[in-house]
Design a protein around this motif. Structure first.
Motif, PDB file in Angstrom:
ATOM      1  N   LYS A 221      92.133  45.256 -64.779  1.00 26.51           N
ATOM      2  CA  LYS A 221      93.272  44.339 -64.602  1.00 26.51           C
ATOM      3  C   LYS A 221      92.747  42.962 -64.219  1.00 26.51           C
ATOM      4  O   LYS A 221      91.777  42.850 -63.470  1.00 26.51           O
ATOM      5  N   VAL A 222      93.411  41.949 -64.710  1.00 29.20           N
ATOM      6  CA  VAL A 222      93.068  40.575 -64.344  1.00 29.20           C
ATOM      7  C   VAL A 222      94.359  39.820 -64.024  1.00 29.20           C
ATOM      8  O   VAL A 222      95.441  40.271 -64.387  1.00 29.20           O
ATOM      9  N   TYR A 223      94.213  38.691 -63.316  1.00 30.75           N
ATOM     10  CA  TYR A 223      95.403  38.007 -62.778  1.00 30.75           C
ATOM     11  C   TYR A 223      95.310  36.503 -62.985  1.00 30.75           C
ATOM     12  O   TYR A 223      94.264  35.908 -62.749  1.00 30.75           O
ATOM     13  N   ARG A 224      96.407  35.930 -63.417  1.00 29.24           N
ATOM     14  CA  ARG A 224      96.478  34.464 -63.488  1.00 29.24           C
ATOM     15  C   ARG A 224      97.881  34.034 -63.129  1.00 29.24           C
ATOM     16  O   ARG A 224      98.843  34.749 -63.425  1.00 29.24           O
ATOM     17  N   ARG A 225      97.975  32.827 -62.518  1.00 26.41           N
ATOM     18  CA  ARG A 225      99.312  32.339 -62.172  1.00 26.41           C
ATOM     19  C   ARG A 225     100.024  31.926 -63.438  1.00 26.41           C
ATOM     20  O   ARG A 225      99.758  30.882 -64.001  1.00 26.41           O
ATOM     21  N   ASP A 226     100.917  32.776 -63.898  1.00 26.28           N
ATOM     22  CA  ASP A 226     101.655  32.481 -65.123  1.00 26.28           C
ATOM     23  C   ASP A 226     103.092  32.855 -64.895  1.00 26.28           C
ATOM     24  O   ASP A 226     103.386  33.806 -64.170  1.00 26.28           O
ATOM     25  N   ASN A 227     103.982  32.113 -65.508  1.00 26.13           N
ATOM     26  CA  ASN A 227     105.386  32.517 -65.412  1.00 26.13           C
ATOM     27  C   ASN A 227     105.655  33.597 -66.442  1.00 26.13           C
ATOM     28  O   ASN A 227     105.305  33.441 -67.611  1.00 26.13           O
ATOM     29  N   PRO A 228     106.265  34.712 -66.006  1.00 33.23           N
ATOM     30  CA  PRO A 228     106.474  35.813 -66.942  1.00 33.23           C
ATOM     31  C   PRO A 228     107.404  35.412 -68.094  1.00 33.23           C
ATOM     32  O   PRO A 228     108.448  34.818 -67.855  1.00 33.23           O
ATOM     33  N   ASP A 229     106.972  35.695 -69.302  1.00 39.47           N
ATOM     34  CA  ASP A 229     107.871  35.624 -70.462  1.00 39.47           C
ATOM     35  C   ASP A 229     107.380  36.661 -71.466  1.00 39.47           C
ATOM     36  O   ASP A 229     106.576  37.530 -71.111  1.00 39.47           O
ATOM     37  N   ALA A 230     107.830  36.572 -72.704  1.00 38.47           N
ATOM     38  CA  ALA A 230     107.525  37.644 -73.653  1.00 38.47           C
ATOM     39  C   ALA A 230     106.023  37.785 -73.922  1.00 38.47           C
ATOM     40  O   ALA A 230     105.552  38.863 -74.290  1.00 38.47           O
ATOM     41  N   THR A 231     105.261  36.692 -73.737  1.00 37.71           N
ATOM     42  CA  THR A 231     103.830  36.797 -74.031  1.00 37.71           C
ATOM     43  C   THR A 231     102.952  36.490 -72.817  1.00 37.71           C
ATOM     44  O   THR A 231     101.728  36.489 -72.930  1.00 37.71           O
ATOM     45  N   HIS A 232     103.546  36.203 -71.667  1.00 33.41           N
ATOM     46  CA  HIS A 232     102.743  35.898 -70.473  1.00 33.41           C
ATOM     47  C   HIS A 232     103.120  36.809 -69.315  1.00 33.41           C
ATOM     48  O   HIS A 232     104.284  37.149 -69.143  1.00 33.41           O
ATOM     49  N   SER A 233     102.097  37.152 -68.536  1.00 33.71           N
ATOM     50  CA  SER A 233     102.325  37.944 -67.350  1.00 33.71           C
ATOM     51  C   SER A 233     101.261  37.555 -66.337  1.00 33.71           C
ATOM     52  O   SER A 233     100.144  37.204 -66.722  1.00 33.71           O
ATOM     53  N   PHE A 234     101.594  37.593 -65.058  1.00 33.75           N
ATOM     54  CA  PHE A 234     100.586  37.193 -64.060  1.00 33.75           C
ATOM     55  C   PHE A 234      99.542  38.285 -63.840  1.00 33.75           C
ATOM     56  O   PHE A 234      98.540  38.071 -63.178  1.00 33.75           O
ATOM     57  N   ALA A 235      99.799  39.462 -64.388  1.00 33.33           N
ATOM     58  CA  ALA A 235      98.772  40.507 -64.362  1.00 33.33           C
ATOM     59  C   ALA A 235      98.670  41.048 -65.779  1.00 33.33           C
ATOM     60  O   ALA A 235      99.685  41.259 -66.427  1.00 33.33           O
ATOM     61  N   PHE A 236      97.472  41.194 -66.259  1.00 32.31           N
ATOM     62  CA  PHE A 236      97.312  41.793 -67.581  1.00 32.31           C
ATOM     63  C   PHE A 236      95.969  42.511 -67.650  1.00 32.31           C
ATOM     64  O   PHE A 236      95.331  42.708 -66.616  1.00 32.31           O
ATOM     65  N   HIS A 237      95.583  42.951 -68.825  1.00 31.55           N
ATOM     66  CA  HIS A 237      94.408  43.830 -68.920  1.00 31.55           C
ATOM     67  C   HIS A 237      93.386  43.291 -69.908  1.00 31.55           C
ATOM     68  O   HIS A 237      93.772  42.755 -70.942  1.00 31.55           O
ATOM     69  N   GLN A 238      92.142  43.465 -69.575  1.00 35.30           N
ATOM     70  CA  GLN A 238      91.075  43.057 -70.494  1.00 35.30           C
ATOM     71  C   GLN A 238      90.020  44.150 -70.580  1.00 35.30           C
ATOM     72  O   GLN A 238      89.899  44.978 -69.671  1.00 35.30           O
ATOM     73  N   ILE A 239      89.263  44.104 -71.684  1.00 40.92           N
ATOM     74  CA  ILE A 239      88.003  44.849 -71.715  1.00 40.92           C
ATOM     75  C   ILE A 239      86.895  43.840 -71.992  1.00 40.92           C
ATOM     76  O   ILE A 239      86.936  43.121 -72.987  1.00 40.92           O
ATOM     77  N   GLU A 240      85.972  43.770 -71.059  1.00 43.15           N
ATOM     78  CA  GLU A 240      84.825  42.910 -71.238  1.00 43.15           C
ATOM     79  C   GLU A 240      83.750  43.722 -71.948  1.00 43.15           C
ATOM     80  O   GLU A 240      83.646  44.931 -71.739  1.00 43.15           O
ATOM     81  N   GLY A 241      82.970  43.074 -72.773  1.00 45.24           N
ATOM     82  CA  GLY A 241      81.821  43.755 -73.364  1.00 45.24           C
ATOM     83  C   GLY A 241      80.585  42.924 -73.135  1.00 45.24           C
ATOM     84  O   GLY A 241      80.662  41.683 -73.128  1.00 45.24           O
ATOM     85  N   LEU A 242      79.453  43.570 -72.913  1.00 47.25           N
ATOM     86  CA  LEU A 242      78.201  42.830 -72.722  1.00 47.25           C
ATOM     87  C   LEU A 242      77.054  43.656 -73.285  1.00 47.25           C
ATOM     88  O   LEU A 242      76.912  44.842 -72.961  1.00 47.25           O
ATOM     89  N   ALA A 243      76.269  43.022 -74.142  1.00 46.47           N
ATOM     90  CA  ALA A 243      75.054  43.679 -74.635  1.00 46.47           C
ATOM     91  C   ALA A 243      73.908  42.690 -74.500  1.00 46.47           C
ATOM     92  O   ALA A 243      74.004  41.561 -74.992  1.00 46.47           O
ATOM     93  N   VAL A 244      72.870  43.073 -73.776  1.00 46.28           N
ATOM     94  CA  VAL A 244      71.708  42.194 -73.609  1.00 46.28           C
ATOM     95  C   VAL A 244      70.444  43.028 -73.816  1.00 46.28           C
ATOM     96  O   VAL A 244      70.319  44.128 -73.285  1.00 46.28           O
ATOM     97  N   ASP A 245      69.544  42.468 -74.616  1.00 39.27           N
ATOM     98  CA  ASP A 245      68.267  43.155 -74.840  1.00 39.27           C
ATOM     99  C   ASP A 245      67.250  42.120 -75.317  1.00 39.27           C
ATOM    100  O   ASP A 245      67.562  40.935 -75.353  1.00 39.27           O
ATOM    101  N   THR A 246      66.090  42.575 -75.698  1.00 39.71           N
ATOM    102  CA  THR A 246      65.064  41.593 -76.070  1.00 39.71           C
ATOM    103  C   THR A 246      65.243  41.096 -77.497  1.00 39.71           C
ATOM    104  O   THR A 246      64.596  40.122 -77.892  1.00 39.71           O
TER     105      THR A 246
END
Ligand code: PHE
Length: 375
Positions: A221-246
């Motif tokens: 879950k992640v959070y930003r100060r947003d006014n709720p409407d059909a496409t905005h919410s002050f709490a929403f969800h993300q998936i981060e991805g990270l790949a590091v190698d040589t």
């Protein structure tokens, strides 16, 4: 006073009983009442009261029978009353004793414990996983299949992890894009705390803990100060991805993303990326997918403009990029030796797209009429 008790208070003649045969019904009634009383004696105090009611020396039921029925009985009845009374007494004494023993050893069930097998069963509704969780799972499974693992991170972060270590110094203008919830802390607190505005802080936390190769995804879950409407919410969800190698190249990056998008939306979708900007990736891109609903034509099957991509034929999916070498400096990785990519997928948006949901708020309202559509 019950009719029975009343009866034992009166001589038999007053009850109209003159013949021995008439006694059986009278004693059977008494025995029934005794049995019912006995079943109610469930603890020591109710048992004592019960015992006194029946065996009390002066006014117990048996004493009353002796005084009122037996003693004044006509010679014709006396023998029969005596016999019935003895039978009743034997029954009463043995039952009272065994009830006492049961209460003492604790084997006596209480009225509350008694199971009424005739009651209808309790049907408990079975819950299901929330659609957001289902989509998380779907995406996790796709990345598991290519060697990523899941890590979890805190929702309350320090500015260092949320911003600075991601190459976003204090006065960097991108902080303005992430209207942030800061926690009210007592004066003199060692550091500010905030609700993480993205899952990217876990890039830093993961690399701090682990040497390359790194291949993780971070659902949360992640959070930003947003006014709720059909496409905005002050709490929403993300998936981060990270790949590091040589030896991770831009091709590994685009190939991985393309694999994911095709697994998620189907093999016929196309992907494209456009230049973008994130302080922690360089180069940064914005990934688009050809609209899976109109097969990338911009035109709905019925003829009009496709309502999902609004005729654009492409749908903007998420931000990503090659990890900025400056970030490696914060985690003691050697930027000359390692390279990698990162992405941040907005889950709510993806779920809305895939399942045709037009208001993000339904994810948070928990209306069962919505939830039941995704068992
Ligand atoms: N953290 C970025 C955001 O929330 C997304 C992102 C993640 C971009 C990783 C690039 C790399 O907007």
């Amino acid at each position: 006073m019950s009719a029975q008790e009343n009866k034992t208070g009166l001589p038999l003649v007053h009850l109209g009983i003159t013949r021995p045969e008439e006694l059986s019904a009278l004693f059977a009634d008494l025995r029934g009442r005794f049995n019912a009383d006995c079943a109610c004696a469930l603890d020591e105090s109710s048992w004592k009261q019960f015992r006194d009611t029946w065996l009390g020396r002066k006014s117990g039921v048996l004493a009353q029978i002796t005084d009122n029925w037996l003693k004044p009985a006509t010679p014709e009845l006396k023998r029969a009353v005596g016999q019935q009374l003895n039978e009743l007494r034997a029954h009463v004494e043995s039952q009272i004793e065994s009830r006492r023993a049961a209460i003492e050893t604790g084997t006596e069930e209480t009225a509350r414990d008694r199971v009424d097998l005739s009651l209808p069963g309790v049907i408990r509704p079975v819950g299901s996983r929330h659609l957001v969780r289902q989509v998380f799972q779907e995406i996790e499974d796709i990345f598991f299949s290519i060697g990523f693992s899941v890590v979890d991170g805190p929702e309350i972060e320090t500015p260092y992890y949320n911003f600075e270590a991601l190459n976003i110094p204090e006065f960097h203008p991108v902080r303005d894009d992430m209207d942030t919830f800061y926690l009210d802390l007592p004066k003199g607190a060692p550091t500010l705390l905030l609700l993480r505005t993205h899952t990217s802080p876990m890039q830093i936390r993961t690399m701090e803990k682990q040497k390359p190769p790194v291949r993780v995804i971070v659902p949360g879950k992640v959070y930003r100060r947003d006014n709720p409407d059909a496409t905005h919410s002050f709490a929403f969800h993300q998936i981060e991805g990270l790949a590091v190698d040589t030896d991770i190249t831009f091709c590994d990056f685009t190939g991985t993303i393309e694999y994911f998008v095709k697994q998620f939306f189907g093999p016929s979708v196309k992907t494209r990326f456009r230049p973008s900007y994130f302080p922690f990736t360089e180069p940064s891109v914005e990934f688009d997918v050809s609209c899976p609903f109109c097969a990338g034509t911009g035109t709905a099957a019925s003829g009009g403009t496709c309502s999902k991509c609004k005729g654009a034929a492409w749908i903007e999916l998420f931000g990503a990029g090659m990890v900025d070498p400056a970030v490696y400096g914060f985690v003691n990785y050697d930027p000359k030796k390692v390279s990698g990519f990162a992405f941040g997928i907005g889950i709510d948006r993806l779920a809305m797209l895939k399942y045709g949901i037009d208001d993000i708020q339904v994810f948070f309202q928990n209306d069962v009429r919505f939830l039941r559509q995704f068992p």
